[in-house]
Scaffold this active site. Structure first.
Site, PDB file in Angstrom:
ATOM      1  N   SER A  48       0.856  -1.197   0.000  1.00  0.00           N
ATOM      2  CA  SER A  48       0.000   0.000   0.000  1.00  0.00           C
ATOM      3  C   SER A  48       0.887   1.241   0.000  1.00  0.00           C
ATOM      4  O   SER A  48       2.106   1.149   0.205  1.00  0.00           O
ATOM      5  CB  SER A  48      -0.890   0.001   1.254  1.00  0.00           C
ATOM      6  OG  SER A  48      -0.089   0.256   2.400  1.00  0.00           O
ATOM      7  N   ASP A  81      -1.400  -1.787  -3.840  1.00  0.00           N
ATOM      8  CA  ASP A  81      -2.749  -1.880  -3.269  1.00  0.00           C
ATOM      9  C   ASP A  81      -3.324  -0.473  -3.091  1.00  0.00           C
ATOM     10  O   ASP A  81      -2.656   0.417  -2.549  1.00  0.00           O
ATOM     11  CB  ASP A  81      -2.625  -2.591  -1.912  1.00  0.00           C
ATOM     12  CG  ASP A  81      -3.964  -2.963  -1.305  1.00  0.00           C
ATOM     13  OD1 ASP A  81      -4.927  -3.193  -2.066  1.00  0.00           O
ATOM     14  OD2 ASP A  81      -4.038  -3.043  -0.058  1.00  0.00           O
ATOM     15  N   HIS A 179     -13.087  -3.102   4.899  1.00  0.00           N
ATOM     16  CA  HIS A 179     -11.732  -3.219   5.426  1.00  0.00           C
ATOM     17  C   HIS A 179     -11.728  -3.195   6.956  1.00  0.00           C
ATOM     18  O   HIS A 179     -12.634  -2.655   7.564  1.00  0.00           O
ATOM     19  CB  HIS A 179     -10.859  -2.075   4.901  1.00  0.00           C
ATOM     20  CG  HIS A 179     -10.591  -2.162   3.440  1.00  0.00           C
ATOM     21  ND1 HIS A 179     -11.247  -1.395   2.523  1.00  0.00           N
ATOM     22  CD2 HIS A 179      -9.754  -2.952   2.737  1.00  0.00           C
ATOM     23  CE1 HIS A 179     -10.810  -1.699   1.296  1.00  0.00           C
ATOM     24  NE2 HIS A 179      -9.900  -2.642   1.407  1.00  0.00           N
ATOM     25  N   GLY A 211     -11.138  -6.525   1.596  1.00  0.00           N
ATOM     26  CA  GLY A 211     -11.756  -6.668   2.917  1.00  0.00           C
ATOM     27  C   GLY A 211     -12.090  -8.106   3.249  1.00  0.00           C
ATOM     28  O   GLY A 211     -13.157  -8.401   3.789  1.00  0.00           O
ATOM     29  N   SER A 213     -10.446 -10.357   5.255  1.00  0.00           N
ATOM     30  CA  SER A 213      -9.974 -10.974   6.501  1.00  0.00           C
ATOM     31  C   SER A 213     -11.128 -11.633   7.249  1.00  0.00           C
ATOM     32  O   SER A 213     -12.272 -11.149   7.204  1.00  0.00           O
ATOM     33  CB  SER A 213      -9.308  -9.922   7.403  1.00  0.00           C
ATOM     34  OG  SER A 213      -7.982  -9.709   6.974  1.00  0.00           O
ATOM     35  N   ASN A 253      -7.961 -10.386  -0.936  1.00  0.00           N
ATOM     36  CA  ASN A 253      -7.050  -9.513  -0.181  1.00  0.00           C
ATOM     37  C   ASN A 253      -7.159  -9.713   1.324  1.00  0.00           C
ATOM     38  O   ASN A 253      -8.254  -9.561   1.896  1.00  0.00           O
ATOM     39  CB  ASN A 253      -7.391  -8.052  -0.474  1.00  0.00           C
ATOM     40  CG  ASN A 253      -7.019  -7.628  -1.873  1.00  0.00           C
ATOM     41  OD1 ASN A 253      -6.656  -8.454  -2.701  1.00  0.00           O
ATOM     42  ND2 ASN A 253      -7.105  -6.333  -2.139  1.00  0.00           N
ATOM     43  N   ASP A 255      -5.237  -8.524   4.891  1.00  0.00           N
ATOM     44  CA  ASP A 255      -4.243  -7.727   5.601  1.00  0.00           C
ATOM     45  C   ASP A 255      -4.509  -7.747   7.107  1.00  0.00           C
ATOM     46  O   ASP A 255      -3.651  -8.133   7.911  1.00  0.00           O
ATOM     47  CB  ASP A 255      -4.272  -6.286   5.072  1.00  0.00           C
ATOM     48  CG  ASP A 255      -3.211  -5.409   5.721  1.00  0.00           C
ATOM     49  OD1 ASP A 255      -2.309  -5.953   6.391  1.00  0.00           O
ATOM     50  OD2 ASP A 255      -3.273  -4.173   5.562  1.00  0.00           O
ATOM     51  N   ARG A 259      -2.271  -8.587  10.807  1.00  0.00           N
ATOM     52  CA  ARG A 259      -2.022  -7.632  11.898  1.00  0.00           C
ATOM     53  C   ARG A 259      -2.485  -8.214  13.231  1.00  0.00           C
ATOM     54  O   ARG A 259      -1.878  -7.972  14.277  1.00  0.00           O
ATOM     55  CB  ARG A 259      -2.767  -6.321  11.622  1.00  0.00           C
ATOM     56  CG  ARG A 259      -2.305  -5.613  10.372  1.00  0.00           C
ATOM     57  CD  ARG A 259      -3.060  -4.318  10.150  1.00  0.00           C
ATOM     58  NE  ARG A 259      -2.673  -3.724   8.875  1.00  0.00           N
ATOM     59  CZ  ARG A 259      -2.846  -2.452   8.562  1.00  0.00           C
ATOM     60  NH1 ARG A 259      -3.410  -1.628   9.408  1.00  0.00           N
ATOM     61  NH2 ARG A 259      -2.462  -1.992   7.388  1.00  0.00           N
ATOM     62  N   ARG A 280      13.656  -9.368  19.164  1.00  0.00           N
ATOM     63  CA  ARG A 280      13.830 -10.490  18.244  1.00  0.00           C
ATOM     64  C   ARG A 280      13.087 -11.761  18.650  1.00  0.00           C
ATOM     65  O   ARG A 280      12.513 -12.424  17.765  1.00  0.00           O
ATOM     66  CB  ARG A 280      15.331 -10.763  18.026  1.00  0.00           C
ATOM     67  CG  ARG A 280      15.974  -9.648  17.217  1.00  0.00           C
ATOM     68  CD  ARG A 280      17.466  -9.732  17.235  1.00  0.00           C
ATOM     69  NE  ARG A 280      18.009  -9.597  18.581  1.00  0.00           N
ATOM     70  CZ  ARG A 280      19.301  -9.438  18.861  1.00  0.00           C
ATOM     71  NH1 ARG A 280      20.190  -9.436  17.888  1.00  0.00           N
ATOM     72  NH2 ARG A 280      19.722  -9.303  20.104  1.00  0.00           N
TER      73      ARG A 280
END
Ligand code: G3H
Ligand code: 13P
Ligand code: ZN
Length: 316
Positions: A48, A81, A179, A211, A213, A253, A255, A259, A280
């Site tokens: 994006s 995107d 989204h 949208g 997910s 799609n 995203d 997250r 880490r």
């Protein structure tokens, strides 16, 4: 190996959907490539405008190139995107992108056609394909917020006319998704009726579902148990991915779900180890968990296990 988005679509159309995953950093790239290889799936990396500005667009491109070297068996396309016109031109000129999305869906039909046509002309001159959008999803796209109730489903007749007038290569359709993590108030199905009508008019033309997910409820529960406050979030039913793919949805799609994986891993890690300050160890856990998530999604999209057949069909 970077291929064109058109090559991926040709192999997938009507059989399965290619997962299009957004990435912003090296940890996401490692998890994505690992998950794709573990599930033997082709995929699309989405970048994006926000992702290009997060560190530096050159940094992101270098990360993707390196990931392609670390995982030489991967077959993927690189996609912009939700681009505006200028960002599309920048990506077309970069020589790195397989495809761009011009998102002028917030403009009236004629203006959307006008802008999309200009981008298509420039992109096609360089062998890059163009995704456009018609209809309006709810939620946030880049810096534009569409309030619930102001979103509108794609009109199939308009979609056919739009594709004819613009020459775009794929179309993002509004079929009830939005989204972010708060898509619906209750359980809601995709508008398969709209997809059927579009397919009847444009058989063979690849459609894109934004949208997408699923906002896994166990993930949300773990995040909230570790200090998060995202109760009431709801996503797409993963069992609807494949039926949508059979109706021409060739790119799906995802995203937000990635997250959520990141948020769960890091919230739980620092809750359980409050004296830790090395980023880490949770980063490593995230890579493993994100890879597992990607592989599981590719199974649901039907793209898992397609890599060898795709390679053969590409003559590689
Ligand atoms: O549709 C938007 C994507 O989830 C990308 O989000 O603009 O915050 O990078 P972003
Ligand atoms: P989600 O917010 O449902 O992951 O959608 C992502 C998307 O459509 C990116 O373009
Ligand atoms: Zn989107």
């Amino acid at each position: 190996m970077i291929v064109t988005t058109a090559q991926l679509f040709k192999h997938a159309y009507g059989k399965y959907a290619v997962g299009a995953y957004n990435i912003n950093n090296a940890e996401q790239a490692m998890g994505l490539f690992k998950g794709a290889i573990d599930s033997k799936a082709p995929f699309i990396i989405q970048i994006s405008k926000g992702a290009r500005n997060y560190t530096d667009k050159r940094m992101l491109e270098a990360i993707i190139r390196s990931a392609g070297e670390i995982f030489p068996e991967a077959i993927f396309a690189v996609h912009l995107d939700h681009g505006d016109e200028q960002t599309c031109y920048d990506c077309i000129d970069s020589g790195f992108f397989s495809s761009v999305m011009i998102d002028a869906s917030h403009d009236p039909f004629e203006k959307n056609v006008e802008i999309t046509k200009r981008v298509v002309e420039k992109a096609h001159a360089k062998g890059i394909s163009v995704e456009a959008e018609l209809g309006m999803l709810g939620g946030v796209e880049e810096d534009i917020v569409v309030e619930e109730g102001h979103s509108c489903l794609t009109d199939p007749a308009e979609a056919e006319e739009f594709v004819k007038q613009t020459g775009c290569d794929s179309l993002a359709c509004a079929i009830g998704t939005s989204h972010g993590a708060f898509k619906f108030k209750g359980k809601q199905s995709l508008h398969f009726d709209v997809l059927e009508k579009i397919k009847a008019r444009m058989n063979g033309f690849p459609l894109v579902m934004h949208g997408s997910s699923s906002v896994p409820q166990d993930e949300v529960a773990r995040i909230n148990a570790a200090g998060g406050t995202i109760a009431g979030s709801m996503g797409v039913d993963v069992n609807e991915y494949l039926p949508a793919a059979k109706l021409g949805v060739t790119k799906i799609n995802i995203d937000t779900d990635g997250r959520l994986v990141w948020t769960r891993v890091h919230r739980e890690f620092f809750r359980d180890k409050p004296s830790e300050f090395d980023f880490r160890p949770p980063g490593k856990i995230f890579i493993t968990e994100y890879a597992k998530f990607i592989a599981s999604r590719n199974v649901l999209l039907g793209s898992a296990g397609q890599l060898d057949d795709l390679r053969k069909s590409l003559g590689k």
